[in-house]
Design an enzyme around this catalytic site. Structure first.
Site, PDB file in Angstrom:
ATOM      1  N   HIS A   1      -5.285  -0.965  -6.404  1.00  0.00           N
ATOM      2  CA  HIS A   1      -3.905  -1.443  -6.371  1.00  0.00           C
ATOM      3  C   HIS A   1      -3.716  -2.485  -7.454  1.00  0.00           C
ATOM      4  O   HIS A   1      -4.682  -2.892  -8.103  1.00  0.00           O
ATOM      5  CB  HIS A   1      -3.599  -2.062  -5.004  1.00  0.00           C
ATOM      6  N   THR A   2      -2.486  -2.932  -7.611  1.00  0.00           N
ATOM      7  CA  THR A   2      -2.172  -3.802  -8.753  1.00  0.00           C
ATOM      8  C   THR A   2      -3.149  -4.955  -8.910  1.00  0.00           C
ATOM      9  O   THR A   2      -3.692  -5.170  -9.991  1.00  0.00           O
ATOM     10  CB  THR A   2      -0.742  -4.357  -8.617  1.00  0.00           C
TER      11      THR A   2
END
Lengths: 86, 571
Positions: A15-16
């Site tokens: 994820h980011t």
């Protein structure tokens, strides 16, 4: 060139935030670092390209390091990925 | 008409139609305009980054820290080298305006994300569009238009991006009606945290039937919406609302009760605030004071430091609003880890161990002096505390005191001090020096976030440190006990701010210590008060002695969980 398959085990995958941390680690090395996932390749030093691979928990990725510090890069990034939490 | 309910509540207000479409005039450019277009893009990108930083602060203070994550992700992407390279390439190759290039960048990346299997990644497509929209606005200079919401607004919009929602004057919003989106779109999440109803109306004819200024009644439990309904409907809604209110009243009843233990020991519940907008919320939940007023937001309003007059106005308004209750304001706390957009600080290998907090203010002495002057001007309005961040030696405190004296002399201010001076206890050094610190200050407040990371040598921003950064670590609990006990012995106002202060599990420990105040997000006050009111201070005191002997985080958590479970206070 050195390569290794690694299992992504942290719950959120890349994820980011974890992706950003990993990209930051990759940038510490001179070698070209490529991640291969489901037949798609991306430069591990590029956050957006890594995000677009959509790597989740329990996916296998292949890391490819090519350059003067390829051995250290692979060893370091492998350890970093295995130690990822969250 | 009826849509899909995505946030509960009954309310009414005036329809406010928001046009969220972005119009771009597509123009091609000549080869010699390319360089200029790239400059426009980069300036717009930098401006968008500043807006995002402000938005992050706003969301953290108005909605909650965890809701800001998404915008921190946006900022990551916006400021990445990739984004720069991709947009520059589009401008170079397609010879189009910076705005159009940003749109193409956002759209193509969004589409690619939306093709992925994992729903998390598919949703990130929306993030790219939101980033693109912010970029386009800043490049074309159409950003920064503050939307003038009427009082009691029901915001009607096709859809709202996270940044558009968060940028609204949220205190005026009574409800949301969207045409697109879903239960987990960010706007719906924000509506739920604001406790206002939200409904998605997918039927285009129904949606278009709502006109600007319509009187709207909405029921977020059922998804029903009425435009200027008749008396009967209004009455029915009122009955329902009253019932709803009764449930709320249970909570409100608590609001008016003092925050004290079963055996009447007072534990003050103070509020963390980031600006005047939060003070309302602190008042609503009857905070006993402001335990941490972060001034960073004030320094992000414009592209330069606020002058003494502007600062004094804000501080004075806060002091007056709290009406004699303590207001503890922290001096500007920034550093290379959280820089101000207009200060270019040299990058540090280790910003958390570098020039931050008071250390940075000493380097920017004029800024520190201005802030001190603002405190002096505001202090005529009532009790105000000045809190020094990042103290690791007594010298920092002496230096601030000397500056206060100099500024007082310059203003010809005589007589007793109206400013109370305090220190954030957030370094292990300050814990060790607590006795001597207490001798020269009026109050202390433990900042548990930084104290934890410094005590445990674990960077709290580093996700691989996750299992090492643990606020329930015995070293953290023992340090807190050490500090609070010394402060009590010397009868100095003592408090705890930082995330641990609002953790349910830690409340019995702090109650047992008899801390003067816990500084938490205003909306947490009822919940924490409920706990305190069901705890016996003497019993909690014995718990403290027990907890201080436990050598592991797991052990401490288990003991505290057992304490709350036995009293049926664990949810």
């Amino acid at each position: 060139m050195v390569a290794e398959k690694i299992l992504i085990h942290n719950p959120t995958g890349l994820h980011t935030r974890p992706a950003k941390n990993l990209v930051g680690e990759a940038k510490k090395f001179e070698s070209d670092i490529t991640v291969i996932f489901k037949g798609k390749r991306a430069n591990l030093k590029s956050l957006i390209k890594v995000l677009k691979l959509g790597i989740s928990q329990n996916n296998f990725i292949e890391l490819l390091c090519d350059g003067p510090d390829e051995q250290e890069a692979l060893a370091h990034l492998k350890n970093f990925i295995l130690a990822m939490e969250g | 008409m009826r849509g899909e309910p995505v946030s509960n509540g009954i309310s009414h207000g005036v329809a406010f139609l928001m046009d969220t479409e972005i119009k771009i005039i597509n123009r091609s450019i000549t080869a010699d305009q390319i360089a200029q277009e790239i400059v426009r893009f980069r300036e717009g990108r930098d401006a968008a980054a500043i807006e995002l930083q402000k938005l992050i602060e706003k969301v953290k203070t108005e909605i909650g820290d965890d809701k800001a994550d998404i915008f921190e992700g946006h900022l990551e992407i916006l400021t990445s080298e990739d984004l720069d390279a991709e947009i520059v390439e589009i401008i170079n190759e397609q010879k189009i305006s910076a705005e159009e290039a940003a749109r193409i960048f956002a759209e193509s990346n969004a589409r690619e994300m939306e093709e992925l299997d994992d729903p998390y990644f598919r949703e990130r497509g929306q993030d790219f569009r939101d980033i693109g929209r912010q970029l386009i606005q800043e490049i074309s200079g159409t950003g920064n238009q503050t939307i003038d919401l009427p009082e009691d607004a029901v915001v009607v919009s096709n859809e709202l991006s996270p940044s558009q929602t968060a940028a609204l004057n949220l205190s005026r919003v009574r409800g949301f009606i969207f045409h697109k989106g879903g239960i987990n779109c960010h706007a719906a999440i924000i509506a739920r945290s604001l406790e206002v109803p939200a409904v998605i109306l997918r039927d285009t004819d129904l949606f278009n039937a709502i006109k600007d200024g319509d009187s709207i009644y909405m029921d977020g439990f059922t998804g029903e919406i009425w435009i200027s309904p008749d008396e009967a409907v209004i009455n029915e809604l009122k009955v329902k609302e009253r019932k709803n209110q009764q449930d709320q009243n249970e909570l409100l009843k608590l609001i008016d009760l003092p925050s004290e233990t079963l055996d009447h020991r007072k534990i003050g519940l103070y509020a963390n605030v980031g600006g005047l907008h939060d003070i309302q919320s602190a008042k609503k939940y009857r905070a006993d004071g402001i335990g941490l007023f972060r001034t960073e937001f004030l320094f992000m309003e414009t592209m330069s430091c606020p002058d003494a007059t502007r600062q004094a106005d804000v501080y004075r308004s806060a002091i007056e609003a709290m009406n004699g209750q303590p207001v503890l304001i922290r001096l500007l706390d920034t550093g290379a880890d959280k820089p101000l957009p207009y200060w270019s600080l040299p990058p540090e290998d280790n910003p958390f161990l570098g020039i931050r907090g008071i250390r940075l203010l000493f380097e920017k002495e004029d800024v520190l002096r201005t802030q001190i002057r603002a405190f002096l001007a505001a202090s005529t309005a009532g009790p105000v505390g000045m809190m020094i961040p990042m103290v690791a030696a007594l010298r920092s405190i002496h230096q601030v005191k000397a500056l206060i004296e100099e500024e007082k002399a310059a203003l010809n201010r005589k007589g007793p001090d109206t400013i109370r001076l305090g220190v954030m206890i957030e370094t292990p050094a300050a814990v060790q020096l607590i006795d001597e610190i207490l001798d020269i200050v009026d109050f202390i407040s433990i900042g548990t976030n930084d104290l934890t990371q410094y005590l445990l040598a674990a960077d709290r921003g580093n996700s691989s440190m996750h299992s090492y950064y643990d606020e329930f670590h015995p070293a953290v609990f023992r340090s807190i006990a050490h500090v609070i006990r010394h402060a009590k012995k010397k009868e100095k106002l003592n408090g705890i701010c930082g995330e641990l202060a609002g953790k349910i599990l830690a409340v019995p420990f702090f109650t047992g210590l008899g801390v003067d105040e816990l500084s938490i997000n205003p909306s947490q006050i009822p919940e924490i008060k409920h706990l305190i009111r069901h705890i016996d201070a003497r019993e909690a005191g014995m718990l403290v002695d027990e907890v201080l002997r436990i050598p592991t985080s797991e052990g401490i958590r288990a003991r505290l969980t057992r304490f709350l479970t036995e009293k049926a206070l664990m949810k």
